[in-house]
Design an enzyme around this catalytic site. Structure first.
Site, PDB file in Angstrom:
ATOM      1  N   ASP A 177       4.622   5.851   1.777  1.00 29.91           N
ATOM      2  CA  ASP A 177       3.973   5.124   0.837  1.00 29.91           C
ATOM      3  C   ASP A 177       4.944   4.750  -0.295  1.00 29.91           C
ATOM      4  OD1 ASP A 177       2.652   3.670  -1.598  1.00 29.91           O
ATOM      5  OD2 ASP A 177       0.667   4.443  -0.727  1.00 29.91           O
ATOM      6  N   HIS A 178       5.443   3.458  -0.011  1.00 33.18           N
ATOM      7  CA  HIS A 178       6.951   3.328  -0.767  1.00 33.18           C
ATOM      8  C   HIS A 178       6.602   3.235  -2.153  1.00 33.18           C
ATOM      9  CE1 HIS A 178       5.761  -0.751  -0.256  1.00 33.18           C
ATOM     10  NE2 HIS A 178       6.481  -1.061  -1.430  1.00 33.18           N
ATOM     11  N   HIS A 240      -1.279   1.790  -1.705  1.00 36.24           N
ATOM     12  CA  HIS A 240      -0.822   1.864  -2.931  1.00 36.24           C
ATOM     13  C   HIS A 240      -1.541   1.987  -4.129  1.00 36.24           C
ATOM     14  CE1 HIS A 240       2.420   0.634  -0.180  1.00 36.24           C
ATOM     15  NE2 HIS A 240       2.014  -0.811  -0.142  1.00 36.24           N
TER      16      HIS A 240
END
Ligand code: NAD
Length: 497
Positions: A177-178, A240
């Site tokens: 999950d950047h 996110h």
């Protein structure tokens, strides 16, 4: 935690956009900081290109992301290319042979990272082949890094997880999950748990509401085909936004270990109030952009974008009220909103504290502003604390003052890209900032109840103008509670710039 930075990294999808824009420049930054001990990269993709051509494309991507750099030839000499058909066992058998040779050549101790930077339908089949064709049969560590989206809903995520888990244990799976690579998202824990002035107030006695906004000015661009199957709810909220909610709401972990932190985050997901049936439209708002203006340029309707259905029911905006039914947060709404083609590109968290019990002061004849703690995630990084202080020269007049810390102003050149940090964590064997299966499952279960209702009912789209902050219903959602969205544009961290 392992600290062995020796690894063979196999990137599936090495000619793709993610590899070029993020992975190669991030690996170069690790290399240039001497963070990679012994390493080699095998790029794997469908196209038939030579290793020389591949090395040139790695060089080009580093140059275009970072400008002219030293030691680039030495860096790219560690890169190899193998043309591959993901569905064909023979491809994996020859990849295995090649990987064994590279491993022996660089003395990589049988450590392998498999990075899946490909379309999600390939994730499961690749993981199964890696096992059945012997690529996971190594004497060192083996880790699977997997990009989003992790499934389309809970049943498909479960199916994907089952496929992956036949080849890798949960500890070996690094679900990206950047947002968890972003400096200020990682800072949430420190701000909360390292400051005596925040943690005692971090509950329903002192916090009125928390707002998380992640807005983009870009439209769907070339991603219409994917986005039509996803929408803002699946693309942004399930992963996110929910991760940021969990970090803001979790209890202090007993230790800063992966398991302890993840276990506290999972408890937040377990305490989410289920929103289903008729309640969905009381708690959530969807939107789709129409024509409008961004940076003084006219931009089209979502439905006129390439590869988008002319009658699309896909939401490009979502706003919602999330309730966490536990002792700490009972009664405190977490308002979240995210969308495309909005006024500004901005990700911010605003923690709004409750009003003081009795107000003795006036701020030019109106009530005092509430105290706000603003965490700026991107593009600027920092913290602003909004306080009230005496107006110079005034009698009993108070005015708002902002105390700011701007991360970009201080560390501009040193703030590593999220992907660099995530790759580094993966090589060190630190999975804290990757999503555990339990988190994925709980957040899909929450989101599925909303999409079930939205998929059954056709929305009146488009319902917000490109360049605005979303549909009017998103404002009304907060007005019902006597609140409003704090604007994202005048809460800037400006002091250190
Ligand atoms: P892309 O379409 O640019 O690249 C896909 C890659 O897969 C190419 O290298 C292609 O050769 C390879 N490929 C496709 N079919 C193949 C086959 N049958 N056999 C072998 N190789 C094959 O995709 P991308 O934008 O790089 O995205 C990759 C993944 O990363 C996706 O899951 C995406 O959701 C995720 N992701 C991308 C970004 C981004 O900025 N691009 C951001 C976040 C997540």
């Amino acid at each position: 935690m392992e600290q062995n930075m020796t690894s063979l990294i196999m990137i599936f999808g090495a000619t793709g956009d993610l590899a070029k824009r993020k992975l190669f420049p991030s690996l170069y930054r690790l290399f240039s900081r001497n963070k990679l001990e012994k390493f080699a990269v095998i790029g794997v993709a469908r196209r038939t290109i030579s290793t020389d051509e591949f090395q040139q494309s790695v060089k080009d991507s580093v140059l275009s992301a970072l400008g002219n750099k030293d030691n680039l030839d030495e860096f790219v000499s560690h890169f190899y290319y193998q043309s591959h058909d993901v569905a064909d066992s023979n491809s994996y058998v020859s990849l295995r042979k090649f990987a064994d040779e590279i491993d022996a050549h660089y003395d990589l101790e049988g450590n392998r990272i498999f990075y899946l930077a490909m379309a999600p339908e390939f994730f499961g089949p690749i993981a199964l082949h890696l096992k059945s064709d012997g690529l996971t049969d190594v004497k060192g560590y083996k880790r699977l890094v997997i990009e989003k989206p992790f499934g389309h809903d809970l049943p498909s995520a479960k199916e994907l997880n089952t496929q992956i888990r036949t080849a890798f244990s949960e500890e070996e799976v690094y679900r990206i999950d950047h947002y968890l690579g972003k400096e200020m998202v990682r800072n949430i824990e420190v701000i909360r748990f390292a400051n005596a002035i925040f943690e005692p107030l971090w509950n329903n006695r002192y916090i009125s509401n928390i707002q998380i906004t992640s807005s983009e000015t870009l439209g769907v661009e070339e991603r219409g085909r994917y986005y039509e199957t996803s929408g803002a709810l699946r693309d942004m909220l399930q992963n996110h936004m929910m991760q940021m909610v969990a970090l803001l709401a979790m209890e202090p972990p007993i230790k800063l270990t992966t398991d302890e932190i993840r276990s506290e985050k999972v408890k937040v997901f377990r305490a989410l109030r289920t929103i289903e049936g008729d309640d969905v439209n009381n708690y959530f708002v969807r939107g789709q952009y129409g024509e409008g203006t961004i940076d003084e340029m006219p931009v089209p309707n979502y439905r006129d974008e390439p590869m988008v259905d002319k009658e699309s029911n896909t939401e490009t905006f979502v706003a919602g009220k999330i309730m966490i039914d536990n002792f700490r947060w009972a009664g405190v709404p977490f308002y979240i909103r995210t969308g495309k083609r909005m006024t500004a590109k901005s990700t911010k968290i605003v923690v709004q504290f409750k009003d003081i019990p009795m107000n003795l002061y006036y701020q030019t004849e109106k009530m005092l502003n509430p105290n706000l703690l603003v965490i700026h995630i991107q593009p600027e990084e920092g913290i602003t604390l909004h306080l009230n202080a005496k107006k110079a020269g005034g009698h009993l007049d108070a005015q708002e003052v902002k105390l700011s810390f701007a991360n970009t102003g201080v560390h501009a050149m040193n703030t590593p890209e999220g992907y660099e940090k995530l790759l580094y964590d993966c090589m060190r064997g630190d999975a804290t900032n990757f999503t555990h299966w339990d988190e994925v499952a709980y957040s899909w279960a929450f989101v599925d109840k909303i999409s079930e209702v939205w998929e059954k009912t056709k929305a009146t789209f488009p319902n917000y103008e490109a360049g605005s902050m979303g549909p009017i219903e998103a404002d009304e959602l907060l007005e019902k509670d006597g609140s409003f969205w704090w604007p994202v544009t005048n809460l800037e961290v400006d002091i250190c710039k």
